[in-house]
Design a protein around this motif. Structure first.
Motif, PDB file in Angstrom:
ATOM      1  N   SER B  18       0.740  -1.216  -0.326  1.00 51.27           N
ATOM      2  CA  SER B  18      -0.017   0.165   0.044  1.00 51.27           C
ATOM      3  C   SER B  18       0.701   1.276  -0.012  1.00 51.27           C
ATOM      4  CB  SER B  18      -0.741   0.013   1.271  1.00 51.27           C
ATOM      5  OG  SER B  18      -1.867  -1.058   1.323  1.00 51.27           O
ATOM      6  N   ALA B  19       1.842   1.192   0.760  1.00 48.67           N
ATOM      7  CA  ALA B  19       2.764   2.493   0.791  1.00 48.67           C
ATOM      8  C   ALA B  19       3.530   2.240  -0.559  1.00 48.67           C
ATOM      9  CB  ALA B  19       4.059   2.089   1.936  1.00 48.67           C
ATOM     10  N   ALA B  20       4.001   1.306  -0.997  1.00 47.85           N
ATOM     11  CA  ALA B  20       4.948   1.516  -2.204  1.00 47.85           C
ATOM     12  C   ALA B  20       3.757   1.909  -3.396  1.00 47.85           C
ATOM     13  CB  ALA B  20       5.421   0.069  -2.762  1.00 47.85           C
ATOM     14  N   LEU B  21       2.546   1.568  -3.591  1.00 49.61           N
ATOM     15  CA  LEU B  21       1.598   1.930  -4.579  1.00 49.61           C
ATOM     16  C   LEU B  21       1.297   3.539  -4.437  1.00 49.61           C
ATOM     17  CD1 LEU B  21      -0.652   1.589  -6.516  1.00 49.61           C
ATOM     18  CD2 LEU B  21      -2.055   0.641  -4.489  1.00 49.61           C
ATOM     19  N   THR B  22       1.308   4.047  -3.093  1.00 55.07           N
ATOM     20  CA  THR B  22       0.850   5.482  -2.772  1.00 55.07           C
ATOM     21  C   THR B  22       2.109   6.195  -3.461  1.00 55.07           C
ATOM     22  OG1 THR B  22      -0.251   4.724  -0.924  1.00 55.07           O
ATOM     23  CG2 THR B  22       0.476   7.180  -1.238  1.00 55.07           C
ATOM     24  N   MET B  23       3.421   5.852  -3.029  1.00 58.35           N
ATOM     25  CA  MET B  23       4.511   6.768  -3.509  1.00 58.35           C
ATOM     26  C   MET B  23       4.659   6.564  -5.021  1.00 58.35           C
ATOM     27  SD  MET B  23       7.096   6.009  -0.352  1.00 58.35           S
ATOM     28  CE  MET B  23       7.184   4.360  -0.352  1.00 58.35           C
ATOM     29  N   ALA B  24       4.719   5.461  -5.644  1.00 58.52           N
ATOM     30  CA  ALA B  24       4.977   5.024  -7.051  1.00 58.52           C
ATOM     31  C   ALA B  24       3.889   6.189  -7.796  1.00 58.52           C
ATOM     32  CB  ALA B  24       4.742   3.703  -7.438  1.00 58.52           C
ATOM     33  N   ARG B  25       2.688   6.049  -7.358  1.00 59.60           N
ATOM     34  CA  ARG B  25       1.756   6.871  -8.307  1.00 59.60           C
ATOM     35  C   ARG B  25       2.299   8.404  -8.009  1.00 59.60           C
ATOM     36  NH1 ARG B  25      -4.163   4.741  -7.617  1.00 59.60           N
ATOM     37  NH2 ARG B  25      -4.074   2.815  -8.428  1.00 59.60           N
ATOM     38  N   ALA B  26       2.689   8.692  -7.082  1.00 56.07           N
ATOM     39  CA  ALA B  26       3.038  10.078  -7.058  1.00 56.07           C
ATOM     40  C   ALA B  26       4.605  10.337  -7.851  1.00 56.07           C
ATOM     41  CB  ALA B  26       3.393  10.544  -5.642  1.00 56.07           C
ATOM     42  N   GLY B  27       5.008   9.344  -8.362  1.00 57.31           N
ATOM     43  CA  GLY B  27       6.175   9.431  -9.327  1.00 57.31           C
ATOM     44  C   GLY B  27       7.362   9.174  -8.553  1.00 57.31           C
ATOM     45  N   LEU B  28       7.368   8.739  -7.299  1.00 59.03           N
ATOM     46  CA  LEU B  28       8.558   8.313  -6.608  1.00 59.03           C
ATOM     47  C   LEU B  28       9.113   7.036  -7.190  1.00 59.03           C
ATOM     48  CD1 LEU B  28       8.268   9.220  -2.952  1.00 59.03           C
ATOM     49  CD2 LEU B  28       8.943  10.753  -4.597  1.00 59.03           C
ATOM     50  N   GLY B 298      14.582   9.346   8.994  1.00 54.68           N
ATOM     51  CA  GLY B 298      14.586   8.461   7.700  1.00 54.68           C
ATOM     52  C   GLY B 298      14.062   7.220   7.912  1.00 54.68           C
ATOM     53  N   ILE B 299      13.272   6.981   8.786  1.00 54.21           N
ATOM     54  CA  ILE B 299      12.635   5.655   8.873  1.00 54.21           C
ATOM     55  C   ILE B 299      11.107   5.836   9.416  1.00 54.21           C
ATOM     56  CG2 ILE B 299      13.572   5.370  11.184  1.00 54.21           C
ATOM     57  CD1 ILE B 299      13.464   2.172   9.921  1.00 54.21           C
ATOM     58  N   LEU B 300      10.155   5.098   8.923  1.00 45.89           N
ATOM     59  CA  LEU B 300       8.678   5.114   9.218  1.00 45.89           C
ATOM     60  C   LEU B 300       8.470   3.583   9.579  1.00 45.89           C
ATOM     61  CD1 LEU B 300       8.851   6.996   6.628  1.00 45.89           C
ATOM     62  CD2 LEU B 300       6.751   7.770   7.667  1.00 45.89           C
ATOM     63  N   VAL B 301       7.510   3.327  10.393  1.00 47.87           N
ATOM     64  CA  VAL B 301       7.074   1.768  10.811  1.00 47.87           C
ATOM     65  C   VAL B 301       5.545   1.767  10.425  1.00 47.87           C
ATOM     66  CG1 VAL B 301       7.190  -0.070  12.258  1.00 47.87           C
ATOM     67  CG2 VAL B 301       8.776   2.038  12.552  1.00 47.87           C
ATOM     68  N   ALA B 302       5.128   0.931   9.730  1.00 50.75           N
ATOM     69  CA  ALA B 302       3.845   0.571   9.630  1.00 50.75           C
ATOM     70  C   ALA B 302       3.221  -1.117   9.508  1.00 50.75           C
ATOM     71  CB  ALA B 302       3.441   0.816   7.854  1.00 50.75           C
ATOM     72  N   GLY B 303       2.033  -1.049   9.697  1.00 50.08           N
ATOM     73  CA  GLY B 303       1.086  -2.506   9.775  1.00 50.08           C
ATOM     74  C   GLY B 303       1.553  -3.207  11.036  1.00 50.08           C
ATOM     75  N   ASP B 304       1.750  -4.436  10.921  1.00 45.06           N
ATOM     76  CA  ASP B 304       2.187  -5.088  12.037  1.00 45.06           C
ATOM     77  C   ASP B 304       3.459  -4.590  12.843  1.00 45.06           C
ATOM     78  OD1 ASP B 304      -0.027  -6.965  12.019  1.00 45.06           O
ATOM     79  OD2 ASP B 304       1.172  -8.862  11.643  1.00 45.06           O
ATOM     80  N   LEU B 328      -0.679   5.946   4.788  1.00 47.98           N
ATOM     81  CA  LEU B 328      -0.253   7.129   5.401  1.00 47.98           C
ATOM     82  C   LEU B 328       1.225   7.655   5.456  1.00 47.98           C
ATOM     83  CD1 LEU B 328      -3.120   7.434   8.285  1.00 47.98           C
ATOM     84  CD2 LEU B 328      -3.249   8.457   5.975  1.00 47.98           C
ATOM     85  N   ALA B 329       1.931   6.420   5.619  1.00 44.87           N
ATOM     86  CA  ALA B 329       3.341   6.620   5.611  1.00 44.87           C
ATOM     87  C   ALA B 329       3.810   6.869   4.180  1.00 44.87           C
ATOM     88  CB  ALA B 329       3.875   5.243   6.026  1.00 44.87           C
ATOM     89  N   GLY B 330       3.201   6.269   3.111  1.00 44.38           N
ATOM     90  CA  GLY B 330       3.481   6.710   1.851  1.00 44.38           C
ATOM     91  C   GLY B 330       3.424   8.097   1.494  1.00 44.38           C
ATOM     92  N   ARG B 331       2.168   8.668   1.830  1.00 44.96           N
ATOM     93  CA  ARG B 331       1.740  10.044   1.653  1.00 44.96           C
ATOM     94  C   ARG B 331       3.089  11.070   2.309  1.00 44.96           C
ATOM     95  NH1 ARG B 331      -4.592   9.996   2.708  1.00 44.96           N
ATOM     96  NH2 ARG B 331      -5.106   8.894   0.820  1.00 44.96           N
ATOM     97  N   THR B 332       3.312  10.366   3.576  1.00 48.32           N
ATOM     98  CA  THR B 332       4.457  11.363   4.419  1.00 48.32           C
ATOM     99  C   THR B 332       5.595  11.468   3.709  1.00 48.32           C
ATOM    100  OG1 THR B 332       3.164  10.527   6.223  1.00 48.32           O
ATOM    101  CG2 THR B 332       5.155  11.832   6.655  1.00 48.32           C
ATOM    102  N   VAL B 333       6.020  10.069   3.164  1.00 51.20           N
ATOM    103  CA  VAL B 333       7.084  10.324   2.402  1.00 51.20           C
ATOM    104  C   VAL B 333       7.240  11.027   1.213  1.00 51.20           C
ATOM    105  CG1 VAL B 333       8.889   8.868   1.108  1.00 51.20           C
ATOM    106  CG2 VAL B 333       7.886   8.073   3.353  1.00 51.20           C
ATOM    107  N   ILE B 334       6.007  11.212   0.462  1.00 49.66           N
ATOM    108  CA  ILE B 334       5.990  11.921  -0.720  1.00 49.66           C
ATOM    109  C   ILE B 334       6.179  13.457  -0.304  1.00 49.66           C
ATOM    110  CG2 ILE B 334       4.479  12.898  -2.496  1.00 49.66           C
ATOM    111  CD1 ILE B 334       2.797  10.123  -2.219  1.00 49.66           C
ATOM    112  N   GLU B 335       5.744  14.011   0.866  1.00 47.39           N
ATOM    113  CA  GLU B 335       5.905  15.230   1.440  1.00 47.39           C
ATOM    114  C   GLU B 335       7.262  15.657   1.652  1.00 47.39           C
ATOM    115  OE1 GLU B 335       1.745  16.169   3.587  1.00 47.39           O
ATOM    116  OE2 GLU B 335       3.653  15.960   5.016  1.00 47.39           O
TER     117      GLU B 335
END
Lengths: 92, 432
Positions: B18-28, B298-304, B328-335
């Motif tokens: 979910s994080a990868a999808l969010t970031m990749a869609r924003a072009g990262l 430089g790090i975020l933790v998500a899920g389990d 949400l982690a993905g969106r934060t990395v985009i920012e």
């Protein structure tokens, strides 16, 4: 279900090098040995006769139970198998 | 050899993909690193993919394309002893139409599908790669190294979505070095092959309808519970045990699972089936109180990995929380990329986002539920009380009947004790 037949119904790609290594001396002094009954794959066996803990990584489901129930920090290594090795679920 | 990305996600499960999808869609330019030979190969769960509102937003009407099994139209709870059971069930047409309230799925298929969506959006999936360590440069996280491989994968920011034991979060100093067995559970599951028509007839299902049932009193006195879910042509049946309780019980998960499947009323449900696969995994059940530090430099933790699991005893939710946290982690990395600032201060926006979302609000609201589940009487005395009471109410044996209120009082006194019952009821009230 017979846990001795785990290899008949769950697939594994077994690495020669174990991903979990323990210091069996620590287990000798353990008052609990919760790993022996808690491990869902029965990877840990304690021999009362030999006063020895045996761990076999072949059928390890990589579930994490032993990492949590061992309160004596018997592990000199506890990591997941190298990429591509270990349990391989097909459906579950 | 090293390769540079804009972000690394460790673990291609629901949170990571979910994080990868969010970031990749924003072009990262995103590396999605998975230790299995394909995403989902290492993953199992208690069986229900609850409604995923956040995935509905990024992948509208995903249920047309995702490899789902049945949708859950019918839910039941069974209180049982070795010989008896009392069952309650809920069913509504509202759960029988889209957007469905939940599904059964096979993780190897579902997790692969979600990772594929991330790949379609431009993420790079790297399989057979067990992350060994975080790589630091000039005092900052600069990437990850892979076990048994030379070189590293580099990025200014890492999302740790590597599951309940998250060694990535541990290496970043974000999670406690030792887990409390009282906050952890292990689930074991048998997948039982069964013809589709037999499942439909046995559980009263039509079309793609599915049935999900929870059991209490089936764990030999160990704190925990059971579940049975219908897939198209198989049943998922299993038990979940609190590890603090299992450890000292001397009982084994597989013996208890066999005893559960042999209980007369459960045996009828699985009869004619054939064992296909056996699996197990640990679940973070401590809820709000066991959530680790969610961000570092430089790090975020998500899920389990972030213990985002809501085990209230009513629903056992995990994937929906994981996926939402990943987004949400993905969106934060985009920012963070827009500002070119990956400090904990900037990434803390992830925690703020989570706090405002239903994920944290649910976990906070039900923060006392894990404590309630430590009442040992739930797993033995109460199921016995319910079954014995119902037997007395239904029994016709030529002796005068006791009035129902009197019967209840007598049974409660006998089986649990009045004081305990009142205290447990208060605990449950506060927890739920």
């Amino acid at each position: 279900m017979n846990i001795d037949e785990i290899f008949d119904f769950t697939s594994f790609t077994i690495d020669r090098e174990p991903h979990i290594v323990l210091d069996p001396q620590v287990c000798v002094g353990c008052d609990n040995r919760g790993c022996t009954n808690s491990c869902p794959a029965r990877c840990y066996t304690w021999s009362e006769e030999e006063q020895k803990m045996t761990f076999v990584h072949d059928g390890c489901l990589e579930c994490g139970t032993c990492y949590i129930v061992c309160h004596r920090n018997a592990f000199t290594r506890w990591r997941y198998p190298r990429g591509g090795f270990g349990v391989a679920y097909r459906m579950t | 050899m090293s390769k540079q990305y804009q972000a690394i996600v460790v673990g291609a499960g629901p949170a990571g993909s979910s994080a990868a999808l969010t970031m990749a869609r924003a072009g990262l330019d995103v590396a999605l690193v998975e230790r299995g030979t394909f995403p989902g190969e290492k993953n199992m769960f208690g069986g229900i993919l609850h409604r995923m509102t956040s995935i509905e937003e990024v992948l509208p009407e995903f249920w047309h394309n995702a490899p789902l099994e049945r949708h859950i139209a019918k839910k039941g709870t069974t209180f049982m002893t070795g010989e008896a059971s009392f069952h309650v069930q809920h069913e509504t047409v509202n759960f029988d139409r889209a957007p469905y309230n939940g599904y059964t799925v096979f993780r190897p298929r579902f997790d692969s599908w979600l990772a594929d969506e991330a790949i379609k959006a431009g993420a790079t999936l790297i399989t057979r790669a067990t992350v060994d360590d975080l790589v630091h440069k000039n005092g900052r996280i600069a990437g990850v190294s892979i076990l048994g491989r030379t070189g590293q994968i580099e990025a200014p920011v890492v999302i740790a979505a590597d599951g309940v034991l998250s060694f990535t979060a541990k290496k970043a100093g974000l999670r406690q070095p030792k887990f409390d067995a009282g906050q952890m559970a292990v689930g074991v599951k048998a997948l039982i092959d069964m013809p589709r028509e037999m499942i439909d007839d046995r559980f009263g299902l039509v079309r793609d309808q599915g049935f999900a049932n929870e059991f209490v009193g089936c764990t030999g006195g160990v704190r925990g519970g059971g579940f049975l879910y219908t897939n198209y042509d198989s049943l998922s049946i299993g038990l979940v045990f609190h590890l603090g309780s299992l450890r000292t019980s001397g009982k084994t998960p597989y013996d208890l699972l066999n005893a559960f499947m042999e209980q007369p009323q459960v045996a009828k449900l699985v009869r004619g089936g054939r064992l296909q696969e056996y699996s197990a995994h640990v679940i973070p059940e401590g809820g709000y109180k066991m959530i680790p530090e969610l961000v570092g430099n430089g790090i975020l933790v998500a899920g389990d990995a972030a213990a985002l699991c809501n085990a209230t005893g009513v629903n056992l939710e995990g994937i929906n929380l994981a996926s939402h946290s990943g987004i949400l982690a993905g969106r934060t990395v985009i920012e963070a990329h827009e500002r070119n600032d990956f400090s904990a201060k900037t990434l803390r926006r992830y925690k703020e986002r989570l706090d405002l979302s239903w994920v944290m609000q649910d976990l906070k609201g039900f923060r006392n539920a894990p404590g309630m589940l430590h009442i040992d009487r739930i797993y033995n005395e109460y199921p016995e009380l319910v079954c014995s009471m119902m037997e007395h109410i239904y029994r016709i044996d030529g002796t005068p009947k006791t009035s129902i209120p009197k019967l209840i009082l007598r049974e409660v006194k006998e089986k649990v004790g009045l004081k305990n019952a009142i205290s447990d009821a208060l605990t449950a009230w506060r927890a739920l």
